[in-house]
Design an enzyme around this catalytic site. Structure first.
Site, PDB file in Angstrom:
ATOM      1  CE1 TYR A 199      85.455  43.348  59.548  1.00 12.95           C
ATOM      2  CE2 TYR A 199      84.196  42.118  57.911  1.00 12.95           C
ATOM      3  CZ  TYR A 199      84.355  43.224  58.721  1.00 12.95           C
ATOM      4  OH  TYR A 199      83.407  44.224  58.694  1.00 12.95           O
ATOM      5  NE  ARG A 206      88.627  33.587  58.403  1.00  9.32           N
ATOM      6  CZ  ARG A 206      88.619  34.925  58.385  1.00  9.32           C
ATOM      7  NH1 ARG A 206      87.606  35.604  58.887  1.00  9.32           N
ATOM      8  NH2 ARG A 206      89.620  35.599  57.860  1.00  9.32           N
ATOM      9  CE1 TYR A 225      76.615  41.329  65.728  1.00  8.92           C
ATOM     10  CE2 TYR A 225      77.350  39.504  67.113  1.00  8.92           C
ATOM     11  CZ  TYR A 225      76.621  40.670  66.946  1.00  8.92           C
ATOM     12  OH  TYR A 225      75.895  41.157  68.003  1.00  8.92           O
ATOM     13  CG  ASP A 247      76.504  39.864  58.677  1.00 11.15           C
ATOM     14  OD1 ASP A 247      77.610  39.653  59.218  1.00 11.15           O
ATOM     15  OD2 ASP A 247      76.182  40.966  58.204  1.00 11.15           O
ATOM     16  CG  ASP A 297      84.284  38.348  64.556  1.00 14.46           C
ATOM     17  OD1 ASP A 297      84.793  39.187  65.331  1.00 14.46           O
ATOM     18  OD2 ASP A 297      84.688  38.159  63.397  1.00 14.46           O
ATOM     19  CB  CYS A 337      87.361  43.968  66.621  1.00 15.43           C
ATOM     20  SG  CYS A 337      85.769  44.559  66.024  1.00 15.43           S
TER      21      CYS A 337
HETATM   22  N1  SAH Z   1      83.270  36.959  61.482  1.00 17.38           N
HETATM   23  C1  SAH Z   1      83.426  37.662  60.232  1.00 17.38           C
HETATM   24  C2  SAH Z   1      83.625  39.140  60.407  1.00 17.38           C
HETATM   25  C3  SAH Z   1      82.513  39.842  61.150  1.00 17.38           C
HETATM   26  S1  SAH Z   1      82.521  41.567  60.962  1.00 17.38           S
HETATM   27  C4  SAH Z   1      84.568  37.015  59.428  1.00 17.38           C
HETATM   28  O1  SAH Z   1      85.225  36.105  59.941  1.00 17.38           O
HETATM   29  O2  SAH Z   1      84.801  37.439  58.302  1.00 17.38           O
HETATM   30  C5  SAH Z   1      81.030  42.012  61.707  1.00 17.38           C
HETATM   31  C6  SAH Z   1      79.770  41.698  60.916  1.00 17.38           C
HETATM   32  O3  SAH Z   1      78.661  42.035  61.742  1.00 17.38           O
HETATM   33  C7  SAH Z   1      79.572  42.460  59.623  1.00 17.38           C
HETATM   34  O4  SAH Z   1      79.445  41.547  58.582  1.00 17.38           O
HETATM   35  C8  SAH Z   1      78.252  43.242  59.818  1.00 17.38           C
HETATM   36  O5  SAH Z   1      77.443  43.225  58.644  1.00 17.38           O
HETATM   37  C9  SAH Z   1      77.598  42.462  60.909  1.00 17.38           C
HETATM   38  N2  SAH Z   1      76.679  43.191  61.806  1.00 17.38           N
HETATM   39  C10 SAH Z   1      76.833  44.403  62.347  1.00 17.38           C
HETATM   40  N3  SAH Z   1      75.855  44.669  63.220  1.00 17.38           N
HETATM   41  C11 SAH Z   1      75.034  43.582  63.227  1.00 17.38           C
HETATM   42  C12 SAH Z   1      73.855  43.228  63.950  1.00 17.38           C
HETATM   43  N4  SAH Z   1      73.322  44.044  64.855  1.00 17.38           N
HETATM   44  N5  SAH Z   1      73.296  42.017  63.720  1.00 17.38           N
HETATM   45  C13 SAH Z   1      73.848  41.173  62.800  1.00 17.38           C
HETATM   46  N6  SAH Z   1      74.972  41.456  62.117  1.00 17.38           N
HETATM   47  C14 SAH Z   1      75.562  42.628  62.320  1.00 17.38           C
END
Ligand code: SAH
Length: 393
Positions: A199, A206, A225, A247, A297, A337
């Site tokens: 991402y 970050r 997330y 996650d 996120d 997003c």
């Molecule tokens: N913050 C991250 C990007 C997050 S993308 C970065 O900086 O790289 C969103 C993430 O949410 C994904 O990795 C996905 O696996 C996770 N996800 C989706 N639904 C979820 C849920 N209900 N509980 C926990 N994680 C979840």
């Protein structure tokens, strides 16, 4: 050359250089998938050159609004060069960069990310698909790189009538790559990771998070997330001593742990929780925990405005829980997003969450996506990532 004739009064959006023609705007004309068409007004005036997509609601995506422009290999060379040159002027603090961001770079349906010496691309429209080989050759030529992995496995391909396709399009080799983001070594896998692998749009946020964690002396951090732990590495770089990454993807968490280690951070006080964030937030509150900083996120809850209402409830819920879980004086970075939830609506949702949680918070910063994911003045729909940095009072 096939022509697509628009209904009377439907030419305005193309005249404003908005690149989409919806099915309902077309009076007559059709073509094959990805075929070049001349889009004209009801009286035959030229409006745009575009790619036809017979099974998509977005029936034509414009390549050019200039009648004398030819849509050929040289055209793609110029557009790709322009996109790559823009990135070279943005002073991006990483060798992980979005080189092509679809419509915003005049290349509808094409996403190209660079991870070190590997390119990772998505061809998401019938038009981009049609020019795939030309685009691949031009990308190698412009970047001087040899390896291009294709990640055309996004669900939007189905709307274009395209099957999924993944694999090396040029070159070959291992698919795990390490990028240097703000000096942090971050591993990812272009074949197994989400989207093209990582991402990149959160890169600047970050770094900002690392700075804020340091400024406010946050010790305990909850990264919700987390994916492969980009914000977790940032928290530790900012001086945090305990980081819990949550996650629902076990491979992402394994990569997160690896990313913490390879940057020399002690992961003995770091947790990796493979679970649903909403449930985890409730459990942590029930257990009487609190955190000095929290990142939220989530994935796209509302792909389009039609999903906005249900998405609003989901955003409000996690923000309410996070605001409760936050220690007094704590820092919250919260994002959406979803294209279907604009910044105004998102701010209202977070405000509602604060009221429900009985928490006041000051807005430190309004956040957006990194600049290698540009938004153009003609195509504001391209804007999707918005966020807030809040300080609980
Ligand atoms: N913050 C991250 C990007 C997050 S993308 C970065 O900086 O790289 C969103 C993430 O949410 C994904 O990795 C996905 O696996 C996770 N996800 C989706 N639904 C979820 C849920 N209900 N509980 C926990 N994680 C979840």
């Amino acid at each position: 050359m096939k022509s697509i004739r628009l209904r009377d009064g439907k030419e305005r959006s193309l005249q404003r250089r908005h690149p989409w023609v919806f099915e309902g705007s077309i009076a007559r004309g059709s073509a094959d998938a990805g075929e070049l068409v001349r889009v004209e007004a009801h009286d035959g005036r030229f409006l745009a050159w575009g790619a036809y997509s017979p099974s998509s609601m977005i029936r034509v995506r414009a390549w050019s609004f200039v009648e004398t422009e030819r849509i050929d290999a040289a055209f793609f060379q110029v557009r790709l060069q322009r996109a790559v040159r823009l990135r070279s002027r943005l002073a991006i603090a990483s060798d992980g960069q979005r080189l092509v961001h679809g419509e915003a770079d005049g290349l509808p349906g094409l996403i190209v990310d660079r991870y070190g010496d590997v390119l990772s691309a998505q061809f998401l429209s019938a038009g981009a698909e049609r020019w795939r080989e030309t685009i691949a050759d031009a990308l190698l030529q412009i970047t001087g790189l040899q390896r291009l992995y294709e990640r055309s496995d996004a669900s939007v391909r189905a709307l274009e009538g395209l099957a999924e396709r993944t694999g090396w399009l040029r070159g070959e080799g291992p698919t795990d790559v390490t990028i240097q983001e703000h000096g942090w070594a971050l591993g990812l896998d272009v074949a197994l990771g989400h989207k093209t692998g990582y991402y990149l749009d959160q890169r600047d946020n970050r770094k900002r998070f690392a700075d804020l964690v340091r400024q406010f002396g946050c010790q305990s951090v909850l990264n919700c997330y987390s994916y492969t732990g980009g914000f977790s590495v940032a928290a530790l770089a900012g001086g945090a001593t305990e980081v819990v990454s949550v996650d629902s993807s076990a491979p992402a968490l394994a990569q997160a742990r690896d990313n913490l280690r390879r940057n020399g951070f002690d992961d003995s006080r770091c947790g990796f929780v493979d679970a649903d964030v909403n449930a985890t937030l409730r459990e942590l509150i029930a257990a009487g925990r609190s955190f000095d900083a929290i990142v939220l996120d989530p994935p796209k809850f509302a792909p389009t405005a039609a999903h906005a209402e249900r998405a609003a409830r989901a955003y409000k819920d996690i923000n309410r829980l996070a605001l409760r879980l936050l220690a007094p004086g704590g820092l919250l970075l919260t994002f959406s997003c979803s294209g279907g939830v604009n910044a105004d609506l998102f701010h209202k949702i977070v405000a509602g969450a604060g009221i429900d949680a009985g928490v006041n918070a000051a807005i430190l910063q309004r956040l957006e996506g990194a600049r290698d994911h540009p938004t153009t003045i003609e195509f504001p729909e391209g804007e999707y990532l918005k966020g807030l940095a809040l300080l609980k009072q």
